[in-house]
Design a protein around this motif. Structure first.
Motif, short mmCIF file in Angstrom:
data_model
loop_
_atom_site.label_atom_id
_atom_site.label_comp_id
_atom_site.label_asym_id
_atom_site.label_seq_id
_atom_site.Cartn_x
_atom_site.Cartn_y
_atom_site.Cartn_z
N VAL A 47 0.85 -1.20 0.00
CA VAL A 47 0.00 0.00 0.00
C VAL A 47 0.88 1.25 0.00
N LYS A 48 1.94 1.23 0.79
CA LYS A 48 2.86 2.37 0.83
C LYS A 48 3.54 2.54 -0.53
N LYS A 49 3.95 1.45 -1.13
CA LYS A 49 4.60 1.53 -2.45
C LYS A 49 3.66 2.13 -3.49
N ARG A 50 2.42 1.70 -3.46
CA ARG A 50 1.43 2.24 -4.40
C ARG A 50 1.19 3.73 -4.14
N LEU A 51 1.11 4.10 -2.87
CA LEU A 51 0.92 5.51 -2.50
C LEU A 51 2.06 6.36 -3.04
N VAL A 52 3.29 5.89 -2.86
CA VAL A 52 4.45 6.63 -3.37
C VAL A 52 4.39 6.74 -4.88
N LYS A 53 4.11 5.64 -5.55
CA LYS A 53 4.12 5.62 -7.01
C LYS A 53 3.01 6.48 -7.61
N GLU A 54 1.80 6.39 -7.07
CA GLU A 54 0.66 7.05 -7.69
C GLU A 54 0.33 8.43 -7.14
N ALA A 55 0.67 8.70 -5.88
CA ALA A 55 0.27 9.97 -5.28
C ALA A 55 1.44 10.90 -4.95
N LEU A 56 2.66 10.37 -4.97
CA LEU A 56 3.82 11.20 -4.62
C LEU A 56 4.82 11.34 -5.76
N GLY A 57 4.46 10.91 -6.94
CA GLY A 57 5.40 10.95 -8.05
C GLY A 57 5.28 12.19 -8.90
N GLY A 58 4.99 13.30 -8.31
CA GLY A 58 4.79 14.54 -9.06
C GLY A 58 6.03 15.02 -9.78
N VAL A 59 5.82 15.84 -10.79
CA VAL A 59 6.91 16.38 -11.59
C VAL A 59 7.57 17.56 -10.88
N VAL A 60 6.77 18.45 -10.33
CA VAL A 60 7.29 19.66 -9.69
C VAL A 60 7.98 19.33 -8.36
N VAL A 61 7.28 18.59 -7.49
CA VAL A 61 7.83 18.20 -6.19
C VAL A 61 7.62 16.68 -6.05
N PRO A 62 8.54 15.87 -6.54
CA PRO A 62 8.30 14.43 -6.58
C PRO A 62 8.36 13.71 -5.24
N ASN A 63 8.98 14.27 -4.23
CA ASN A 63 9.06 13.63 -2.91
C ASN A 63 9.54 12.18 -3.01
N ARG A 64 10.55 11.95 -3.83
CA ARG A 64 11.08 10.59 -4.04
C ARG A 64 11.58 9.95 -2.75
N PHE A 65 12.05 10.75 -1.83
CA PHE A 65 12.58 10.21 -0.57
C PHE A 65 11.55 9.37 0.18
N ALA A 66 10.27 9.64 -0.03
CA ALA A 66 9.21 8.93 0.69
C ALA A 66 9.26 7.43 0.44
N ALA A 67 9.81 7.01 -0.69
CA ALA A 67 9.91 5.58 -0.99
C ALA A 67 10.81 4.86 0.00
#
Length: 172
Positions: A47-67
């Protein structure tokens, strides 16, 4: 003063007891008319992986660290609280956001006390996150919070001095 935004996490799982302790601290946060309109949704594993991939993968502020974080906590607020609606309409103050901020800060301060790292995330795809976490449409989702053991101690960032942010009026 020890609490910092952590953006690099160890892969170690966070014991449920520690998460529950953070929520217990948030449970005692004050709220408008004692409404306690918050709910915490804990995303782990797939669920966390899906959340990161689908809701936190933005172009402007991708928040990649959340993974890297073993846990992402969603802080949801009930929108139907009368005090919140009245406050927004009459005073122009979003009390549900104030309540969320207070409860969320209780959560992250307890996490720091337990040796856990956190980072508030306000830039994410709210509708996608709510769908993934099965949060009802009648609830707002003002913030996500990453949670885990820091991979390294974050450096202290420069803060404004007290004289820059404090003003006394009246009195002696």
């Amino acid at each position: 003063m020890r609490r910092r935004s952590v953006r690099s996490y160890r892969p170690d799982p966070v014991p449920r007891e520690m998460i529950e302790s953070c929520v217990e601290a948030a449970r005692f946060a004050p709220s408008a008319s004692n409404s306690q309109g918050w709910r915490f949704f804990v995303a782990e594993g797939d669920v966390k992986k899906r959340l990161v991939k689908e809701a936190l993968g933005g172009v402007v502020v991708p928040n990649r660290f959340a993974a890297e974080a073993p846990v992402i906590v969603a802080l949801a607020m009930r929108r139907s609280v009368v005090t919140h609606r009245l406050g927004a309409g009459i005073k122009g103050i979003d009390y549900h956001l104030l309540d969320a901020g207070i409860a969320g800060e209780h959560f992250v301060l307890r996490a720091a006390e337990l040796g856990l790292g956190t980072c508030w995330i306000g830039w994410f795809e709210k509708k996608k996150a709510k769908r993934i976490l099965d949060i009802p449409s009648s609830w707002d989702l003002p913030a996500l919070i990453t949670l885990g053991f820091a991979a390294e101690e974050p450096k202290s960032r420069e803060r404004r001095s007290s004289s820059e942010i404090l003003t006394f009026k009246g009195g002696d």
